[in-house]
Motif scaffolding. Structure first.
Motif, PDB file in Angstrom:
ATOM      1  N   PRO A  40       0.811  -1.221   0.000  1.00 39.32           N
ATOM      2  CA  PRO A  40       0.000   0.000   0.000  1.00 39.32           C
ATOM      3  C   PRO A  40       0.837   1.260   0.000  1.00 39.32           C
ATOM      4  O   PRO A  40       0.439   2.275  -0.574  1.00 39.32           O
ATOM      5  CB  PRO A  40      -0.813  -0.118   1.300  1.00 39.32           C
ATOM      6  N   ASP A  82       1.455   3.019  -3.186  1.00 34.59           N
ATOM      7  CA  ASP A  82       0.344   3.760  -3.771  1.00 34.59           C
ATOM      8  C   ASP A  82       0.152   5.107  -3.095  1.00 34.59           C
ATOM      9  O   ASP A  82      -0.772   5.840  -3.422  1.00 34.59           O
ATOM     10  CB  ASP A  82      -0.955   2.938  -3.657  1.00 34.59           C
ATOM     11  N   HIS A  83       1.019   5.423  -2.119  1.00 33.66           N
ATOM     12  CA  HIS A  83       0.959   6.713  -1.442  1.00 33.66           C
ATOM     13  C   HIS A  83       2.032   7.614  -2.033  1.00 33.66           C
ATOM     14  O   HIS A  83       3.172   7.207  -2.210  1.00 33.66           O
ATOM     15  CB  HIS A  83       1.195   6.550   0.070  1.00 33.66           C
ATOM     16  N   ASP A 129      -3.304   9.005  -1.029  1.00 34.32           N
ATOM     17  CA  ASP A 129      -3.506   7.678  -1.599  1.00 34.32           C
ATOM     18  C   ASP A 129      -3.969   7.855  -3.041  1.00 34.32           C
ATOM     19  O   ASP A 129      -5.136   8.131  -3.298  1.00 34.32           O
ATOM     20  CB  ASP A 129      -4.559   6.932  -0.765  1.00 34.32           C
ATOM     21  N   VAL A 155      -3.687  10.094   3.256  1.00 32.94           N
ATOM     22  CA  VAL A 155      -3.611   8.836   3.999  1.00 32.94           C
ATOM     23  C   VAL A 155      -3.989   9.102   5.461  1.00 32.94           C
ATOM     24  O   VAL A 155      -3.855  10.217   5.971  1.00 32.94           O
ATOM     25  CB  VAL A 155      -2.209   8.200   3.899  1.00 32.94           C
ATOM     26  N   ASN A 209      -8.434   4.644   3.541  1.00 37.03           N
ATOM     27  CA  ASN A 209      -8.130   6.090   3.522  1.00 37.03           C
ATOM     28  C   ASN A 209      -9.329   6.915   3.039  1.00 37.03           C
ATOM     29  O   ASN A 209      -9.209   7.775   2.147  1.00 37.03           O
ATOM     30  CB  ASN A 209      -6.909   6.359   2.633  1.00 37.03           C
TER      31      ASN A 209
END
Length: 372
Positions: A4, A7-8, A87, A95, A191
């Motif tokens: 994850p 993807d931030h 995100d 986030v 998020n």
């Protein structure tokens, strides 16, 4: 499995960051109008609109505070202070860690402000540096932005990572008090902000909000169950089993988001293509999903509790269409999408599958909201 964290993304460019916050401020104001529109058509009650609008206003204040915190991102401020982490893959929102940090900052905001020069002093020093030294007062601008950030936190009424349950008395039924319980979380798994409303009947001796034993237990129970992955029927049944003298008659959950934007997010699916093909100007290149789930009690049965007593248990109605009730865990699920005119026109032209039963709220440049 994908990580994850990959993807931030941090918004490290000054202008991209400011456009992002400006976009969210516009979207949030539109959301308040959409809520009023939903009330006008009878989708939610006047009391529910008040509650939902309060949380949406809290989101607006949260984004305003974060925009102050990161106002000088990408500029040489003399100290490293990071950038907003968002995100980009799933939600388009910041986030959850951003809100958790903000809550910690709020606890120490007063102390920070006591050690900072006043806004008047900082502006005076800026003018002196611009005129006298002919320099851009970046460090002073940063100090002022941080002061404004802490001032926003002190004002309160923000949307936090956890917004604990509150209760509103809404009447009596068969000599039982009725309360609307409401709470909200910023779900760290997805998020996204999630708002909950539960209508309960109280057959206890002491009114729930004044009950020193039950009310803290109810608050702790509901917060522990506020996970986006849990079905409404699971949450409601767990509550019904744990509190014999509280009877959940209706439970609603509002998912605010994801936000789609061709400039900031990388979600897959038809909306991404719609936004790319629309080629809308800055400020109109977005779409926001809004999902409402509702679970209703349709009957009551009595169960034995011990040797000589019985308790009431709710029987919840699940979606009867296509056998989807067990899948969704709700009586009704309504998907909506809010978007500006140009992306809506492209969406209507392309008519991608899966959007037939999605309510479309279209916002004009003047702020008017129309439903299609």
């Amino acid at each position: 499995m994908t990580d994850p964290a990959r993807d931030h993304v941090g918004l490290t460019d000054t202008f991209a960051s400011r456009r992002y916050f400006r976009k969210f401020e516009v979207i949030t104001v539109h959301l308040l109008r959409v809520a009023a529109n939903m009330q006008a058509e009878g989708a939610i009650s006047k009391e529910e609109v008040k509650i939902v609008s309060r949380y949406l206003s809290g989101l607006l204040y949260t984004f305003r505070a974060l925009s102050m915190k990161y106002l000088l991102v990408g500029r040489d401020t003399g100290r490293f202070f990071g950038s907003l982490a968002m995100d980009r893959r799933d939600s388009g929102f910041p986030v959850a860690a951003e809100l958790m940090t903000m809550a910690n900052d709020a606890q120490q905001a007063q102390r920070h402000l006591e050690n900072m020069p006043s806004e008047v002093q900082l502006k005076h020093d800026m003018v002196r540096q611009i005129i006298g030294e002919q320099q851009v007062p970046t460090r002073l601008q940063f100090a002022l932005s941080q002061r404004l950030y802490y001032e926003e936190l002190l004002k309160g009424e923000l949307f936090w990572a956890r917004n604990d349950p509150e209760s509103i008395w809404i009447g009596t039924t068969d000599d039982r008090r009725r309360f609307m319980l409401h709470w909200a979380v910023y779900d760290s798994q997805i998020n996204l902000p999630v708002i909950y409303l539960m209508e309960v009947e109280d057959s206890g001796k002491t009114a729930l909000p004044k009950d020193e034993r039950r009310w803290p237990e109810v608050q702790a129970h509901l917060m522990a169950q506020s996970l986006g992955g849990l079905k409404l029927v699971t949450i409601a049944k767990g509550f019904d089993q744990d509190f014999d003298d509280l009877h959940p008659k209706r439970l609603k959950r509002f998912h605010v988001g994801p936000m789609y934007s061709s400039a900031y997010t990388e979600q897959s699916g038809p909306l991404r293509q719609v936004l790319e093909d629309a080629g809308a100007p800055e400020g109109q290149d977005w779409a926001l999903a809004w999902t409402t789930e509702e679970l209703e009690s349709e009957d009551v049965v009595e169960e034995r509790a011990g040797w000589f007593s019985t308790v009431e248990r709710e029987v919840f109605a699940l979606d009867p269409f296509g056998g989807r009730g067990a899948e969704t865990g709700a009586t009704h699920t309504q998907r909506s999408i809010i978007l500006p005119q140009r992306p809506f026109q492209v969406l209507a032209e392309q008519d991608p599958p899966g959007f037939g039963d999605v309510r479309k709220f279209v916002v004009s440049t003047s702020g008017q909201v129309l439903r299609y």
